[in-house]
Design a protein around this motif. Structure first.
Motif, PDB file in Angstrom:
ATOM      1  N   LYS A  14       0.837  -1.187   0.000  1.00 28.01           N
ATOM      2  CA  LYS A  14       0.000   0.000   0.000  1.00 28.01           C
ATOM      3  C   LYS A  14       0.877   1.244   0.000  1.00 28.01           C
ATOM      4  N   LEU A  15       0.505   2.228  -0.834  1.00 27.53           N
ATOM      5  CA  LEU A  15       1.294   3.443  -0.914  1.00 27.53           C
ATOM      6  C   LEU A  15       1.188   4.250   0.371  1.00 27.53           C
ATOM      7  N   SER A  16       2.231   5.026   0.631  1.00 28.94           N
ATOM      8  CA  SER A  16       2.229   5.908   1.788  1.00 28.94           C
ATOM      9  C   SER A  16       1.067   6.880   1.704  1.00 28.94           C
ATOM     10  N   VAL A  17       0.495   7.203   2.836  1.00 28.99           N
ATOM     11  CA  VAL A  17      -0.602   8.170   2.854  1.00 28.99           C
ATOM     12  C   VAL A  17      -0.058   9.584   2.689  1.00 28.99           C
ATOM     13  N   VAL A  18       1.268   9.744   2.763  1.00 30.58           N
ATOM     14  CA  VAL A  18       1.856  11.071   2.656  1.00 30.58           C
ATOM     15  C   VAL A  18       2.379  11.323   1.246  1.00 30.58           C
ATOM     16  N   ARG A  19       3.234  10.444   0.764  1.00 29.96           N
ATOM     17  CA  ARG A  19       3.846  10.647  -0.538  1.00 29.96           C
ATOM     18  C   ARG A  19       3.077   9.886  -1.592  1.00 29.96           C
ATOM     19  N   ARG A  20       2.628  10.603  -2.609  1.00 29.17           N
ATOM     20  CA  ARG A  20       1.931  10.020  -3.739  1.00 29.17           C
ATOM     21  C   ARG A  20       2.603  10.487  -5.017  1.00 29.17           C
ATOM     22  N   PHE A  21       2.386   9.740  -6.090  1.00 33.65           N
ATOM     23  CA  PHE A  21       2.910  10.139  -7.383  1.00 33.65           C
ATOM     24  C   PHE A  21       1.918  11.088  -8.043  1.00 33.65           C
ATOM     25  N   SER A  22       2.440  12.174  -8.612  1.00 34.84           N
ATOM     26  CA  SER A  22       1.573  13.105  -9.331  1.00 34.84           C
ATOM     27  C   SER A  22       1.035  12.439 -10.598  1.00 34.84           C
ATOM     28  N   ASN A 450      -2.378  33.019 -15.953  1.00 34.26           N
ATOM     29  CA  ASN A 450      -1.773  34.241 -15.428  1.00 34.26           C
ATOM     30  C   ASN A 450      -2.258  34.580 -14.021  1.00 34.26           C
ATOM     31  N   TYR A 451      -2.679  33.568 -13.303  1.00 34.82           N
ATOM     32  CA  TYR A 451      -2.939  33.684 -11.868  1.00 34.82           C
ATOM     33  C   TYR A 451      -2.837  32.286 -11.256  1.00 34.82           C
ATOM     34  N   ILE A 452      -2.678  32.262  -9.925  1.00 36.51           N
ATOM     35  CA  ILE A 452      -2.512  31.006  -9.199  1.00 36.51           C
ATOM     36  C   ILE A 452      -3.704  30.818  -8.276  1.00 36.51           C
ATOM     37  N   THR A 453      -4.273  29.610  -8.304  1.00 44.59           N
ATOM     38  CA  THR A 453      -5.382  29.271  -7.418  1.00 44.59           C
ATOM     39  C   THR A 453      -4.912  28.278  -6.356  1.00 44.59           C
ATOM     40  N   SER A 454      -5.795  27.989  -5.406  1.00 42.40           N
ATOM     41  CA  SER A 454      -5.461  26.995  -4.382  1.00 42.40           C
ATOM     42  C   SER A 454      -5.235  25.623  -5.013  1.00 42.40           C
ATOM     43  N   LEU A 455      -5.943  25.312  -6.104  1.00 41.85           N
ATOM     44  CA  LEU A 455      -5.731  24.045  -6.805  1.00 41.85           C
ATOM     45  C   LEU A 455      -4.333  23.993  -7.403  1.00 41.85           C
ATOM     46  N   ASP A 456      -3.864  25.102  -7.947  1.00 37.13           N
ATOM     47  CA  ASP A 456      -2.514  25.150  -8.519  1.00 37.13           C
ATOM     48  C   ASP A 456      -1.462  24.883  -7.440  1.00 37.13           C
ATOM     49  N   VAL A 457      -1.668  25.458  -6.264  1.00 36.59           N
ATOM     50  CA  VAL A 457      -0.733  25.239  -5.164  1.00 36.59           C
ATOM     51  C   VAL A 457      -0.737  23.776  -4.757  1.00 36.59           C
ATOM     52  N   ARG A 458      -1.939  23.189  -4.675  1.00 40.10           N
ATOM     53  CA  ARG A 458      -2.053  21.785  -4.282  1.00 40.10           C
ATOM     54  C   ARG A 458      -1.350  20.881  -5.302  1.00 40.10           C
ATOM     55  N   ARG A 459      -1.500  21.188  -6.602  1.00 41.66           N
ATOM     56  CA  ARG A 459      -0.862  20.374  -7.642  1.00 41.66           C
ATOM     57  C   ARG A 459       0.660  20.532  -7.624  1.00 41.66           C
ATOM     58  N   ALA A 460       1.138  21.741  -7.335  1.00 38.75           N
ATOM     59  CA  ALA A 460       2.587  21.958  -7.262  1.00 38.75           C
ATOM     60  C   ALA A 460       3.200  21.141  -6.136  1.00 38.75           C
ATOM     61  N   PHE A 461       2.502  21.068  -5.015  1.00 43.11           N
ATOM     62  CA  PHE A 461       2.986  20.246  -3.906  1.00 43.11           C
ATOM     63  C   PHE A 461       2.927  18.770  -4.272  1.00 43.11           C
ATOM     64  N   GLN A 462       1.894  18.376  -4.989  1.00 42.73           N
ATOM     65  CA  GLN A 462       1.737  16.962  -5.345  1.00 42.73           C
ATOM     66  C   GLN A 462       2.884  16.504  -6.239  1.00 42.73           C
ATOM     67  N   ARG A 463       3.351  17.349  -7.121  1.00 42.98           N
ATOM     68  CA  ARG A 463       4.492  16.996  -7.976  1.00 42.98           C
ATOM     69  C   ARG A 463       5.723  16.691  -7.136  1.00 42.98           C
ATOM     70  N   ARG A 464       5.792  17.283  -5.979  1.00 44.27           N
ATOM     71  CA  ARG A 464       6.913  17.061  -5.068  1.00 44.27           C
ATOM     72  C   ARG A 464       6.588  16.045  -3.996  1.00 44.27           C
ATOM     73  N   GLY A 465       5.500  15.287  -4.224  1.00 47.16           N
ATOM     74  CA  GLY A 465       5.175  14.166  -3.354  1.00 47.16           C
ATOM     75  C   GLY A 465       4.473  14.532  -2.069  1.00 47.16           C
ATOM     76  N   LYS A 466       3.933  15.748  -1.953  1.00 50.44           N
ATOM     77  CA  LYS A 466       3.290  16.182  -0.720  1.00 50.44           C
ATOM     78  C   LYS A 466       1.800  16.411  -0.940  1.00 50.44           C
ATOM     79  N   GLN A 467       1.018  15.957   0.005  1.00 49.88           N
ATOM     80  CA  GLN A 467      -0.423  16.121  -0.055  1.00 49.88           C
ATOM     81  C   GLN A 467      -0.845  17.262   0.871  1.00 49.88           C
ATOM     82  N   LEU A 468      -1.602  18.206   0.340  1.00 49.66           N
ATOM     83  CA  LEU A 468      -2.079  19.327   1.135  1.00 49.66           C
ATOM     84  C   LEU A 468      -3.567  19.196   1.392  1.00 49.66           C
TER      85      LEU A 468
END
Length: 539
Positions: A14-22, A450-468
């Protein structure tokens, strides 16, 4: 990252509940070029950041390891476990994983690219090292392995093939790679506990570098020190301390034969070097010297007193130290979103661009432990004539910690880790010019809105293996006086990044041209070839 034979443990798959693949398409972010290597489970390719190139920046080189899902079967938990170990470790001489992706066919790992190739290939191509160069590399290895052991990680397969040189231009900057056989245990509470925690484990590793207690199936962290002794021996004379083409004969030599120094190969090697090798290759693991002790050995200390090399610490500079202290204090109070953005910037810069910052870290890390302690910080403050107490330094270090317990990346000890220090020192306007800030903005704005939303921030973290979680995103936006439904345009992003940043007069550093990877192939050196036979690996 290696995959070995293992008894399958379905409950660990089972995958870690913290680190996931984007699940984002990696080809949207990276341009793949030549194949650097291939193995049973996938390939490693040279890659460049499309985001950096689109924004007028010369991209840093990355190594992307793509693992074929069809080949690994139910071994995913092994990949996940190695990934968890790698992202936990934060040391300048340990390979770094930046981002992870997944598609229908592959798992992709975006990693640091070491242009100098394997240390093994360097030995084959150029021969043995001088004591001076050997001491520089061994000092880095002692520091990195000591750091790993303090984090509760035992590598179990240290060898020249698993050591990479960062640059082809010199041999003075090394990275430890391939944690596929590594084990993670609770960090030791004292220096002696690591060596006393002997566990029954399966034989693992590469035969000519494996410790005698590993062959007996009961060993602790000190098996890594034995491997370092073998590596030091090879660097100085070009052959391993124990060798046979027959695996059983080799095991017998490792367990029972005394170490010998061939007069032709060792006549010009110092007594201090030989003594350190002997202490590293002590067959009694309880008497074997640890990496922390090796860093204080006469050989390391004497060699370190010679004129400094490019990758060694810079002379004490009070002005630079004062600036670093100021930046650390400022970094503790900036927003989490800015900290994450500085982390992205750190991952984009190459070794040449951060060389002076890394040297500053080494200047603070007096004991070469790979971290900066409260005591080391307090000593530097006293030298600068500042009156900050150890309690105040402890509070400062707590503020530097980006993660919380649910992020799975918490440094529980009161020390400043490498990336924390480096990100703090990047909070200078010389690193935050308009061009770079636009590129960082586009790391979040991948849809070109040309703007950043909360979804964009969440996806940027996901690329780095972090779930927000929603709460974490809300907190991030609240810190910059927004709510999670608001949009961050470039001007607001620009102002956030420059707020509290240090103004400097230094010119911005330019990215040098990146040469292609060396294509030299190692020749056949019989003493460095492995004997026929291998160990069964139980991970």
């Amino acid at each position: 990252m290696g995959i070995c034979k293992s008894k399958l443990r379905p409950h660990e798959s089972k995958l870690s509940v913290v680190r996931r693949f984007s699940k984002l398409n990696i080809h949207q972010f990276y341009r793949f070029t030549q194949i650097l290597g291939s193995g049973s489970f996938g390939t490693v390719k040279l890659a460049f950041s499309l985001e950096q190139e689109r924004n007028g920046l010369q991209s840093k080189c990355y190594a992307v390891k793509s693992i074929d899902k069809r080949r690994i079967g139910q071994r995913l938990h092994l990949i996940q476990r190695e990934l968890e170990i790698l992202v936990q470790l934060d040391h300048p001489n340990i390979i770094r994983v930046y981002e992870t992706y997944e598609d229908m066919r592959y798992y992709h790992f975006v990693m640091e690219y070491c242009r100098g190739g394997e240390l093994f290939e360097r030995i084959v191509r150029k021969g043995v090292f001088s004591e001076r160069k050997c001491s520089i590399l061994m000092k880095q290895l002692f520091s990195a392995v000591h750091y790993m052991h303090q984090q509760g990680v035992t590598h179990r397969d240290l060898k020249p093939e698993n050591l990479m040189l960062a640059s082809p231009d010199d041999d003075l900057d090394i990275r430890i790679i391939d944690f596929g056989l590594s084990k993670k245990y609770p960090p030791p509470q004292s220096a002696n506990q690591g060596r006393s925690q002997v566990r029954t484990q399966t034989k693992v590793g590469t035969p000519i570098y494996v410790a005698p207690e590993v062959l007996q199936g009961k060993y602790s962290q000190t098996c890594d020190e034995w491997s370092l002794g073998c590596i030091m021996y090879v660097l100085l004379c070009g052959e391993p301390p124990f060798f046979s083409n027959n695996l059983k004969v080799l095991e017998e030599k490792i367990q029972n034969k005394d170490i010998q120094f061939n007069e032709n190969s060792w006549q010009n090697i110092s007594k201090e070097a030989k003594m350190l090798v002997i202490r590293l290759l002590d067959k009694n693991p309880k008497k074997r010297i640890t990496c922390a002790q090796a860093l204080s050995s006469p050989w390391i200390l004497n060699q370190a007193s010679a004129p400094p090399s490019r990758m060694e610490s810079i002379p004490n500079n009070e002005q630079e130290n004062e600036k670093a202290i100021q930046l650390l204090k400022t970094y503790g109070n900036i927003s989490k979103l800015k900290k994450e953005t500085l982390n992205i910037l750190l991952n984009q810069l190459n070794e040449t661009q951060i060389q002076s910052l890394r040297q500053q870290f080494e200047e603070f890390d007096k004991d070469n432990s790979g971290t900066i302690s409260v005591k080391e910080m307090t000593q530097i403050m006293k030298k600068l004539g500042l009156n900050d107490t150890e309690k105040e330094m402890s509070e400062l270090i707590k503020k530097l910690k980006f993660s919380n317990k649910n992020d799975g990346n918490l440094y529980g000890d009161l020390t400043i880790h490498y990336s924390e220090f480096m990100m703090a020192l990047l909070n200078q306007q010389q690193y935050l010019n308009e061009e770079r800030l636009w590129g960082l903005f586009k790391q979040f704005d991948i849809d070109n809105k040309n703007y950043i939303t909360s979804l964009d921030v969440r996806r940027a973290f996901q690329r780095r293996g972090k779930q927000l979680s929603t709460v974490k995103v809300d907190t991030m936006f609240n810190e910059i006086r927004l709510n999670s439904q608001d949009k961050i345009d470039f001007q607001r992003f620009h102002d956030m990044m420059l707020a509290d940043s240090l103004k400097t007069q230094d010119e911005d550093m330019q990215i040098p041209n990146i040469s292609k990877m060396s294509t030299n192939n190692p020749q056949n050196l019989p003493y460095l070839n492995q004997p026929i036979g291998d160990f069964n690996f139980d991970i």
